[in-house]
Write an enzyme that holds these catalytic residues in place. Structure first.
Site, PDB file in Angstrom:
ATOM      1  N   GLU A  81       0.927  -1.131  -0.126  1.00 21.97           N
ATOM      2  CA  GLU A  81       0.186  -0.106  -0.300  1.00 21.97           C
ATOM      3  C   GLU A  81       1.287   1.329  -0.480  1.00 21.97           C
ATOM      4  OE1 GLU A  81      -2.889   0.325  -0.281  1.00 21.97           O
ATOM      5  OE2 GLU A  81      -3.730  -2.094  -0.431  1.00 21.97           O
ATOM      6  N   GLU A 112       7.510 -22.169   7.150  1.00 26.47           N
ATOM      7  CA  GLU A 112       8.068 -20.912   8.159  1.00 26.47           C
ATOM      8  C   GLU A 112       8.420 -21.753   9.289  1.00 26.47           C
ATOM      9  OE1 GLU A 112       4.662 -21.581  12.147  1.00 26.47           O
ATOM     10  OE2 GLU A 112       3.584 -21.217  10.205  1.00 26.47           O
TER      11      GLU A 112
END
Length: 270
Positions: A81, A112
């Site tokens: 953004e 992960e």
């Protein structure tokens, strides 16, 4: 130090399947209301981190978020953004997720748990001592994130973290730890809920305050935003109207001529 994983503690609520939809919503909302109050306790730590980020970015550095699952996705959302909102280069704020781009939409098995991949991902971005790396992990135990920050520390790269468990391995690794304890989730262990909300709010604070201090906002306006659709063009026109007191048509013409709200405002306020 004692390490209690509050994000995994049992929910305060029992028999969720027996609640009405209204009861579910009210109880979720009740829990959500506690998140900003938990963040409020950590404002000073967040401020210290942002001041460090601003210094680094002013010297030509970049900001990186690294995480897995929900945490990684939140970092990518915040990073993505920044260019349209503040008109900054696409590589100034970067989101990296364990498992790569595929993991943005789908879980990547064991991604992960890698203790080497985060540093490889950062090296692929030519990470250096001007940069800041923020590890995001609600539990504070994600190997991908912890080991990535450890390697950054070894290479004199500024590290920070956003986590929701005190004294977690991640919090003890980061040079600038942000630890917001939100307590047990509404659904036991579902850290995409309160913990995810806390991470999102803190990321909002970090990127927004950083961009303001870098001069990417004028007054309260996003004067450097990218004019990538009709809604944003209309918003830009209205910003110009309020800043230099011209008609909509005149503001539209000026925006087309100069290409950005900032350039118009700067030209007419010399």
């Amino acid at each position: 130090m004692n390490f209690v994983k509050t994000t995994e503690q049992s929910s305060k609520y029992e028999h969720l399947e027996k609640m009405s939809v209204n009861e579910l919503l009210k109880n979720i909302n009740k829990e959500d209301k506690t998140v900003p109050l938990a963040i409020e306790k950590k404002i000073d730590e967040i401020e210290t981190l942002i001041n460090e980020i601003v210094i680094k970015l002013e010297l030509g550095g970049r900001l990186f978020y690294i995480g897995a699952g929900t945490s990684g996705r939140l970092g990518i959302v915040d990073a993505s953004e920044c260019p349209p909102t503040f008109g900054v280069p696409s590589d100034l704020v970067n989101g990296i997720i364990a498992g790569g781009d595929l993991a943005i939409r789908k879980a990547v098995e064991n991604a992960e748990d890698s203790v080497t991949q985060a540093w490889l991902d950062l090296e692929n971005q030519n990470i250096n001592t001007k940069d800041v790396v923020i590890g995001i992990a609600a539990s504070g135990t994600t190997p991908y994130v912890i080991e990535g920050l450890k390697k950054c520390n070894e290479n004199n790269i500024t590290t920070a973290c956003i986590t929701c468990n005190e004294n977690s391995p991640l919090a003890l690794t980061a040079k600038f730890p942000i630890v917001v304890v939100v307590g047990p989730e509404f659904i036991t262990g579902s850290s995409r809920m309160k913990a995810g909300t806390a991470q999102k709010l803190i990321l909002n604070m970090i990127s927004t305050a950083t961009m303001i201090k870098l001069g990417k906002v004028k007054g309260n306006k996003m004067v450097d935003m990218q004019l990538s659709n009709d809604k944003l063009v209309d918003r830009g026109i209205k910003m110009i109207m309020s800043e230099i007191n011209v008609t909509y048509n005149d503001a539209s013409g000026l925006l087309k001529q100069f290409g950005s709200v900032r350039k118009v405002v700067d030209e007419f306020k010399k």
